[in-house]
Write an enzyme that holds these catalytic residues in place. Structure first.
Site, PDB file in Angstrom:
ATOM      1  N   SER A  71       0.812  -1.108  -0.601  1.00 57.65           N
ATOM      2  CA  SER A  71       0.017   0.090   0.178  1.00 57.65           C
ATOM      3  C   SER A  71       0.635   0.987  -0.092  1.00 57.65           C
ATOM      4  O   SER A  71      -0.055   2.069  -0.152  1.00 57.65           O
ATOM      5  CB  SER A  71      -1.216  -0.072   1.056  1.00 57.65           C
ATOM      6  OG  SER A  71      -1.921  -1.128   1.097  1.00 57.65           O
ATOM      7  N   LYS A  74       0.476   3.045  -3.083  1.00 54.69           N
ATOM      8  CA  LYS A  74      -1.007   4.389  -2.957  1.00 54.69           C
ATOM      9  C   LYS A  74      -0.582   5.742  -3.347  1.00 54.69           C
ATOM     10  O   LYS A  74      -1.442   6.455  -3.461  1.00 54.69           O
ATOM     11  CB  LYS A  74      -1.876   4.200  -2.247  1.00 54.69           C
ATOM     12  CG  LYS A  74      -2.636   2.324  -2.286  1.00 54.69           C
ATOM     13  CD  LYS A  74      -3.347   2.297  -0.855  1.00 54.69           C
ATOM     14  CE  LYS A  74      -3.862   1.012  -0.971  1.00 54.69           C
ATOM     15  NZ  LYS A  74      -4.588   0.258   0.581  1.00 54.69           N
ATOM     16  N   TYR A 205      -4.235  -2.160 -10.104  1.00 58.60           N
ATOM     17  CA  TYR A 205      -3.895  -2.091  -9.006  1.00 58.60           C
ATOM     18  C   TYR A 205      -2.954  -2.993  -7.976  1.00 58.60           C
ATOM     19  O   TYR A 205      -2.084  -3.349  -7.625  1.00 58.60           O
ATOM     20  CB  TYR A 205      -5.547  -2.188  -7.930  1.00 58.60           C
ATOM     21  CG  TYR A 205      -5.258  -2.662  -6.820  1.00 58.60           C
ATOM     22  CD1 TYR A 205      -5.198  -1.180  -6.085  1.00 58.60           C
ATOM     23  CD2 TYR A 205      -5.922  -3.194  -5.791  1.00 58.60           C
ATOM     24  CE1 TYR A 205      -5.334  -1.108  -4.615  1.00 58.60           C
ATOM     25  CE2 TYR A 205      -5.468  -3.598  -4.582  1.00 58.60           C
ATOM     26  CZ  TYR A 205      -5.114  -2.328  -3.418  1.00 58.60           C
ATOM     27  OH  TYR A 205      -5.117  -2.624  -1.585  1.00 58.60           O
ATOM     28  N   TYR A 258      -4.352   4.188   8.453  1.00 60.24           N
ATOM     29  CA  TYR A 258      -5.618   3.461   8.785  1.00 60.24           C
ATOM     30  C   TYR A 258      -6.343   3.574   9.441  1.00 60.24           C
ATOM     31  O   TYR A 258      -6.177   4.295  10.122  1.00 60.24           O
ATOM     32  CB  TYR A 258      -5.426   2.189   8.375  1.00 60.24           C
ATOM     33  CG  TYR A 258      -4.542   1.195   6.584  1.00 60.24           C
ATOM     34  CD1 TYR A 258      -5.381   1.364   5.613  1.00 60.24           C
ATOM     35  CD2 TYR A 258      -3.733   0.868   6.834  1.00 60.24           C
ATOM     36  CE1 TYR A 258      -4.093   1.097   5.011  1.00 60.24           C
ATOM     37  CE2 TYR A 258      -2.980   0.192   6.122  1.00 60.24           C
ATOM     38  CZ  TYR A 258      -3.279   0.130   4.541  1.00 60.24           C
ATOM     39  OH  TYR A 258      -2.292   0.437   3.582  1.00 60.24           O
ATOM     40  N   VAL A 276       1.069  -3.162   3.608  1.00 55.28           N
ATOM     41  CA  VAL A 276       1.196  -5.326   4.202  1.00 55.28           C
ATOM     42  C   VAL A 276       2.744  -5.542   4.240  1.00 55.28           C
ATOM     43  O   VAL A 276       2.939  -6.984   4.521  1.00 55.28           O
ATOM     44  CB  VAL A 276       0.168  -5.481   4.515  1.00 55.28           C
ATOM     45  CG1 VAL A 276      -0.980  -4.959   5.367  1.00 55.28           C
ATOM     46  CG2 VAL A 276      -0.076  -5.890   2.817  1.00 55.28           C
TER      47      VAL A 276
END
Ligand code: GLN
Length: 322
Positions: A71, A74, A205, A258, A276
């Protein structure tokens, strides 16, 4: 200050952090096991690297070892989408912390398929959809998959000044087991919030998550965020504009880790983006970018030792946005 002096100031700090944390390797947290290719990674690894605004680099531990950035990607796909679409991007994606796990479906139903922010999975999938649309508008006929993936590789390679690639095994592993992400994408499509073929969007993705980079490369690639959007290597302005850069940093602080974002702001006080794979990128605006990596994660999906390392760095240097 002379750039050399700055590196000499930071190198011993990084060495000390790596030496302090090394005995704790393998003693807490768990590697992400829901992606089979990540479950095989040795948890007993730790790296830390930084790059100052002046271009000096320092690193300690396993800072040259490539890992799956997951991530953290992103951040870079958001950058590409902001470059290309400007403010219209925010018609599709919110800017509020989710307070939920990164792969949660619950909020999407209440909010008619508009993801809370670009850093949860749903938000990043919506960003990937925008990148696929842009690639198609730029003449990609879609026959070879799509060139959004090529656009991502081109950005990362340019920011690092060296070739960056995908780990195809990880991408395939995610495609084979990414049932939640497949659900999220289809759910958003059902609300009319995904324009393109779901398979093409997810292919983008899954590949962005499977970028393989080291701490050194990530600290360098993110360095535009500590210098008002100027290219990390040649200093040319415009990877992002000044205002866009501030906004990316704000989103990292509020949404980059998060449902741990409040805690991270409290205990570290730096804009961060985690993945992760165990990597975390952190920004000290106008000073430096940092990347820490250790694969064992805490319950919120953030690297356990990576967070400890950032806390130690902030405590020892006094660098924080607050
Ligand atoms: N590829 C991972 C997923 O989609 C990324 C999640 C993460 O790094 N937090 O579940």
């Amino acid at each position: 200050m002379n750039p050399m002096t700055q590196t000499m100031k930071f190198q011993p700090v990084l060495d000390e952090i790596a030496a302090t944390l090394r005995p704790q390797l393998g003693q807490g947290g768990t590697v992400a096991s829901y992606i089979p290719a990540l479950a095989r990674v040795d948890a007993r690894q730790f790296g830390i690297a930084l790059r100052t605004c002046e271009g000096e680099e320092a690193g300690a531990g396993d800072f040259e070892t490539p890992f799956s950035i997951q991530s953290v990607s992103k951040l870079f796909t958001l950058t590409l989408a902001m470059q290309r679409m400007g403010d219209t991007l925010w018609e599709r994606i919110g800017r509020e912390p989710s307070g939920n796990p990164f792969n949660s479906l619950v909020q999407l139903e209440n909010e008619q398929g508009k993801p809370r922010n670009p850093f949860i999975n749903a938000g990043a999938i919506a960003v990937a959809d925008r990148l696929v649309s842009q690639a198609l508008a730029n003449g990609d006929n879609g026959s070879n998959g799509n060139s959004a993936k090529a656009d991502i590789l081109a950005l990362m390679t340019s920011l690092c000044g060296e070739p960056i690639g995908f780990d195809d095994e990880v991408a395939q592993s995610e495609a084979d087991t990414g049932f939640r992400n497949i659900a999220l994408a289809n759910f958003m499509k059902s609300f009319g919030k995904i324009d393109n073929d779901v398979a093409a969007v997810l292919d983008t993705y899954f590949h962005q998550c499977a970028l393989r980079m080291s701490c050194r490369q990530l600290a360098r690639a993110a360095a535009f965020l500590c210098r008002d959007g100027a290219h990390p290597l040649d200093g040319e302005p415009g990877i992002t504009g000044e205002r866009q850069t501030r906004r990316i940093n704000a989103l990292m602080l509020t949404c980059g880790t998060y449902d741990a974002a409040g805690d991270v702001a409290f205990s570290i006080g730096l804009p961060c983006k985690s993945g992760v794979g165990g990597g975390i990128v952190a920004v000290v605006p106008d000073k430096l970018t940092l990347c820490v990596w250790s694969p064992a994660l805490d319950a919120t999906g953030n690297s356990l030792l990576g967070m400890k390392a950032l806390e130690m760095f902030v405590a020892r240097t006094g660098l924080s946005v607050f």
